[in-house]
Design a protein around this motif. Structure first.
Motif, mmCIF file in Angstrom:
data_model
loop_
_atom_site.group_PDB
_atom_site.id
_atom_site.type_symbol
_atom_site.label_atom_id
_atom_site.label_comp_id
_atom_site.label_asym_id
_atom_site.label_seq_id
_atom_site.Cartn_x
_atom_site.Cartn_y
_atom_site.Cartn_z
ATOM 1 N N MET A 1 0.843 -1.171 0.000
ATOM 2 C CA MET A 1 0.000 0.000 0.000
ATOM 3 C C MET A 1 0.893 1.240 0.000
ATOM 4 O O MET A 1 1.836 1.320 0.777
ATOM 5 N N GLU A 2 0.565 2.178 -0.891
ATOM 6 C CA GLU A 2 1.331 3.423 -0.988
ATOM 7 C C GLU A 2 0.783 4.457 -0.008
ATOM 8 O O GLU A 2 -0.410 4.474 0.274
ATOM 9 N N PRO A 3 1.635 5.355 0.472
ATOM 10 C CA PRO A 3 1.140 6.450 1.327
ATOM 11 C C PRO A 3 0.380 7.480 0.485
ATOM 12 O O PRO A 3 0.555 7.566 -0.732
ATOM 13 N N LEU A 4 -0.442 8.278 1.159
ATOM 14 C CA LEU A 4 -1.190 9.327 0.481
ATOM 15 C C LEU A 4 -0.277 10.479 0.085
ATOM 16 O O LEU A 4 0.623 10.851 0.828
ATOM 17 N N THR A 5 -0.553 11.043 -1.076
ATOM 18 C CA THR A 5 0.140 12.241 -1.539
ATOM 19 C C THR A 5 -0.673 13.459 -1.084
ATOM 20 O O THR A 5 -1.830 13.313 -0.656
ATOM 21 N N PRO A 6 -0.131 14.661 -1.200
ATOM 22 C CA PRO A 6 -0.927 15.850 -0.895
ATOM 23 C C PRO A 6 -2.212 15.922 -1.741
ATOM 24 O O PRO A 6 -3.270 16.310 -1.241
ATOM 25 N N ALA A 7 -2.139 15.520 -3.007
ATOM 26 C CA ALA A 7 -3.329 15.510 -3.863
ATOM 27 C C ALA A 7 -4.358 14.503 -3.351
ATOM 28 O O ALA A 7 -5.572 14.740 -3.448
ATOM 29 N N ARG A 107 -6.031 4.722 -9.018
ATOM 30 C CA ARG A 107 -5.530 4.529 -7.664
ATOM 31 C C ARG A 107 -6.739 4.618 -6.740
ATOM 32 O O ARG A 107 -7.569 5.512 -6.894
ATOM 33 N N VAL A 108 -6.854 3.705 -5.786
ATOM 34 C CA VAL A 108 -7.988 3.669 -4.872
ATOM 35 C C VAL A 108 -7.490 3.902 -3.449
ATOM 36 O O VAL A 108 -6.639 3.165 -2.958
ATOM 37 N N ILE A 109 -8.030 4.938 -2.811
ATOM 38 C CA ILE A 109 -7.661 5.236 -1.423
ATOM 39 C C ILE A 109 -8.517 4.360 -0.525
ATOM 40 O O ILE A 109 -9.748 4.343 -0.643
ATOM 41 N N VAL A 110 -7.868 3.614 0.372
ATOM 42 C CA VAL A 110 -8.558 2.643 1.220
ATOM 43 C C VAL A 110 -8.107 2.754 2.679
ATOM 44 O O VAL A 110 -7.105 3.390 2.985
ATOM 45 N N GLU A 115 -5.110 1.914 8.709
ATOM 46 C CA GLU A 115 -4.035 2.533 7.935
ATOM 47 C C GLU A 115 -4.606 2.984 6.602
ATOM 48 O O GLU A 115 -5.124 2.170 5.819
ATOM 49 N N ILE A 116 -4.549 4.286 6.329
ATOM 50 C CA ILE A 116 -5.070 4.841 5.093
ATOM 51 C C ILE A 116 -3.949 4.879 4.066
ATOM 52 O O ILE A 116 -2.850 5.375 4.349
ATOM 53 N N GLY A 117 -4.214 4.349 2.884
ATOM 54 C CA GLY A 117 -3.212 4.333 1.828
ATOM 55 C C GLY A 117 -3.869 4.131 0.483
ATOM 56 O O GLY A 117 -5.094 4.165 0.356
ATOM 57 N N VAL A 118 -3.052 3.914 -0.513
ATOM 58 C CA VAL A 118 -3.514 3.784 -1.895
ATOM 59 C C VAL A 118 -3.143 2.407 -2.422
ATOM 60 O O VAL A 118 -2.017 1.940 -2.230
ATOM 61 N N VAL A 119 -4.119 1.783 -3.105
ATOM 62 C CA VAL A 119 -3.885 0.477 -3.718
ATOM 63 C C VAL A 119 -4.383 0.496 -5.162
ATOM 64 O O VAL A 119 -5.154 1.371 -5.557
ATOM 65 N N ALA A 120 -3.952 -0.497 -5.908
ATOM 66 C CA ALA A 120 -4.453 -0.713 -7.268
ATOM 67 C C ALA A 120 -5.759 -1.495 -7.188
ATOM 68 O O ALA A 120 -5.986 -2.231 -6.215
ATOM 69 N N PRO A 121 -6.625 -1.373 -8.178
ATOM 70 C CA PRO A 121 -7.877 -2.135 -8.165
ATOM 71 C C PRO A 121 -7.668 -3.645 -8.017
ATOM 72 O O PRO A 121 -8.476 -4.327 -7.404
ATOM 73 N N SER A 122 -6.562 -4.156 -8.544
ATOM 74 C CA SER A 122 -6.309 -5.594 -8.439
ATOM 75 C C SER A 122 -6.131 -6.041 -6.990
ATOM 76 O O SER A 122 -6.381 -7.200 -6.662
ATOM 77 N N ALA A 123 -5.737 -5.138 -6.113
ATOM 78 C CA ALA A 123 -5.608 -5.475 -4.695
ATOM 79 C C ALA A 123 -6.973 -5.581 -4.036
ATOM 80 O O ALA A 123 -7.139 -6.296 -3.047
ATOM 81 N N LEU A 124 -7.946 -4.877 -4.587
ATOM 82 C CA LEU A 124 -9.303 -4.919 -4.040
ATOM 83 C C LEU A 124 -10.072 -6.148 -4.498
ATOM 84 O O LEU A 124 -10.905 -6.669 -3.782
#
Length: 137
Positions: A1-7, A107-110, A115-124
């Motif tokens: 899972m990637e961390p959130l960016t400012p955007a 990118r999907v924020i989950v 823990e809030i982060g970003v994943v690809a749809p394939s992870a969901l």
């Protein structure tokens, strides 16, 4: 899972502001925001009646497409926590299938256990649904 960016934080904020403005425990429990390739943010709201529920994510995706977005970059959904504050929530099964249809690389924020982060749809949806094909014998 990637961390959130400012955007990403801005996207969460946009969905949260909509939810705070429009929340209704019966009719509007979730808000979503999607950022298109143009950088514009498009909002969506959960709609409910006694028989039908429409998720916020398709509403946001539809608004993006109506606005002319040809590619979607990031999406987030928020719902209220027990204290009445917006929090990131994860897409339902239908939305896990629908969202990548309109943005394969989206990118999907989950929220993964707080823990809030970003994943690809394939992870969901690691094993996506496949339509049965007619069989001609």
């Amino acid at each position: 899972m990637e961390p959130l960016t400012p955007a990403d934080h801005e996207l969460v904020q946009a969905a949260s502001a909509l939810l705070l403005r429009a929340y209704d425990a019966r009719d509007h429990r979730v808000a979503a925001a999607v950022r298109g390739a143009t950088g514009e943010v498009h909002l969506g709201l959960h709609l409910a009646s006694d028989r039908v529920n429409v998720c916020a994510e398709p509403s946001a995706v539809a608004n993006a497409r109506i606005a002319g977005e040809t590619a979607l970059e990031t999406i987030v959904s928020v719902g209220m926590d027990a204290a009445g504050a917006p929090r990131v929530i994860n897409p339902c099964g239908v939305c896990r299938e629908l969202v990548p249809h309109y943005g394969e690389d989206i990118r999907v924020i989950v929220d993964d256990a707080g823990e809030i982060g970003v994943v690809a749809p394939s992870a969901l949806l690691p094993i996506p649904w496949v339509r049965a094909q007619p069989y001609d014998s």
